[in-house]
Design an enzyme around this catalytic site. Structure first.
Site, PDB file in Angstrom:
ATOM      1  N   LYS A 282      79.538  54.703  67.666  1.00 51.80           N
ATOM      2  CA  LYS A 282      78.955  55.186  66.403  1.00 51.80           C
ATOM      3  C   LYS A 282      77.437  55.330  66.498  1.00 51.80           C
ATOM      4  CE  LYS A 282      80.448  51.759  63.823  1.00 51.80           C
ATOM      5  NZ  LYS A 282      80.995  50.835  64.834  1.00 51.80           N
TER       6      LYS A 282
ATOM      7  N   ARG B  94      81.568  48.036  55.703  1.00 50.58           N
ATOM      8  CA  ARG B  94      82.482  47.344  56.614  1.00 50.58           C
ATOM      9  C   ARG B  94      83.597  46.655  55.834  1.00 50.58           C
ATOM     10  NH1 ARG B  94      78.653  46.873  61.008  1.00 50.58           N
ATOM     11  NH2 ARG B  94      79.546  46.103  62.903  1.00 50.58           N
TER      12      ARG B  94
ATOM     13  N   ARG C  90      77.759  46.136  78.040  1.00 48.42           N
ATOM     14  CA  ARG C  90      76.621  46.830  77.429  1.00 48.42           C
ATOM     15  C   ARG C  90      75.333  46.014  77.559  1.00 48.42           C
ATOM     16  NH1 ARG C  90      76.960  48.661  71.214  1.00 48.42           N
ATOM     17  NH2 ARG C  90      77.097  46.425  70.801  1.00 48.42           N
TER      18      ARG C  90
ATOM     19  N   ARG D 171      72.950  41.824  74.226  1.00 54.15           N
ATOM     20  CA  ARG D 171      72.945  41.318  72.851  1.00 54.15           C
ATOM     21  C   ARG D 171      73.745  40.031  72.784  1.00 54.15           C
ATOM     22  NH1 ARG D 171      74.565  46.271  68.906  1.00 54.15           N
ATOM     23  NH2 ARG D 171      75.773  44.588  67.981  1.00 54.15           N
TER      24      ARG D 171
ATOM     25  N   ARG E 106      84.576  39.837  66.822  1.00 58.71           N
ATOM     26  CA  ARG E 106      84.133  41.039  66.090  1.00 58.71           C
ATOM     27  C   ARG E 106      85.271  42.048  65.973  1.00 58.71           C
ATOM     28  NH1 ARG E 106      79.321  42.992  69.514  1.00 58.71           N
ATOM     29  NH2 ARG E 106      78.965  44.551  67.907  1.00 58.71           N
TER      30      ARG E 106
END
Ligand code: AMP
Length: 221
Positions: free
Chosen positions: A24, A99, A135, A168, A179
């Site tokens: 996204k 969300r 990532r 992160r 998550r």
């Protein structure tokens, strides 16, 4: 429940729905390179607040570190303030909000904004786990990298701005799994909410980023 009823701007909104890691943010950043779109990422706003050590950042960090959602009241207040600072007639790509159905309802109750599309980025979880745990992001400019697929040219240094490339804290595997669990628990409600309003479109995002970008450009023409 806080609502947006007192916001004073008139903005068109495209909501990006989809699991963490579904692309996204990458797609919204690409779209915002043209002047037609403004990219608003609630995750980025919260990470900046954490960096600056604001009260919002301190509150958000306790939830984000565990992969949990920041409470609706905080997020609704935050997005209301953020939207009220935009110029009228802008087209906003909202990445990471709503969300929950409560957030979607609050957004809908804002008479000064109009959700035109809700685009659902679809991809299987196994690919997301690889994307997220691999990532890395630049601490300074946010540019994403991947340990297997898109390594920075110099280890740990951003190709674009020479900033430090980091993982992160919520991209560690246990937090990623949490998550995804939370995403699945909330997503059906959001899909039903926007389907009922005839605003939902599904996009298969298991394809190269430039192909996804073409599909989005076509949908948002
Ligand atoms: P993201 O960068 O969109 O993956 O967001 C990172 C984290 O920020 C999420 O795991 C949540 O803890 C928090 N967050 C971002 N947007 C929201 C939202 N709309 N509601 C609740 N929490 C959020």
């Amino acid at each position: 429940m806080r609502s947006f009823a007192d916001a004073e701007v008139s903005v068109r909104i495209t909501v990006f729905l989809g699991a963490p890691g579904s692309g996204k943010g990458t797609q919204a950043k690409l779209l915002s390179q043209s002047d037609r779109f403004v990219h608003l990422s609630t995750g980025d706003i919260l990470r900046n607040a954490i960096k600056e050590g604001t009260p919002l950042g301190r509150e958000a960090k306790t939830f984000m570190d565990k992969g949990e959602l920041v409470p609706d009241a905080t997020m609704i207040g935050l997005i209301k303030d953020t939207l009220s600072k935009l110029k009228p007639d802008q087209h906003v790509i909202l990445d990471g909000f709503p969300r929950t159905v409560a957030q979607a309802e609050a957004l809908n109750s804002n008479t000064a904004t109009q959700v035109e599309h809700a685009l659902l980025f679809e991809i299987v979880d196994s690919l997301l786990i690889d994307r997220l745990t691999g990532r890395r992001v630049c601490k300074q400019c946010g540019q994403p990298f991947h340990m297997k697929h898109i390594r920075p040219k110099k280890e740990g240094i951003c190709d674009l701005c020479n900033g430090e490339v980091i993982q992160r804290s919520d991209d560690h595997e246990d937090v990623v799994k949490r998550r995804l669990e939370i995403f699945h628990s909330q997503n059906k409600g959001l899909v039903d909410y926007y389907s009922d309003k005839h605003k939902l479109k599904r996009i298969n995002v298991d394809q190269p980023a430039d192909s996804v970008q073409k599909i989005l450009m076509e949908l948002l023409k």
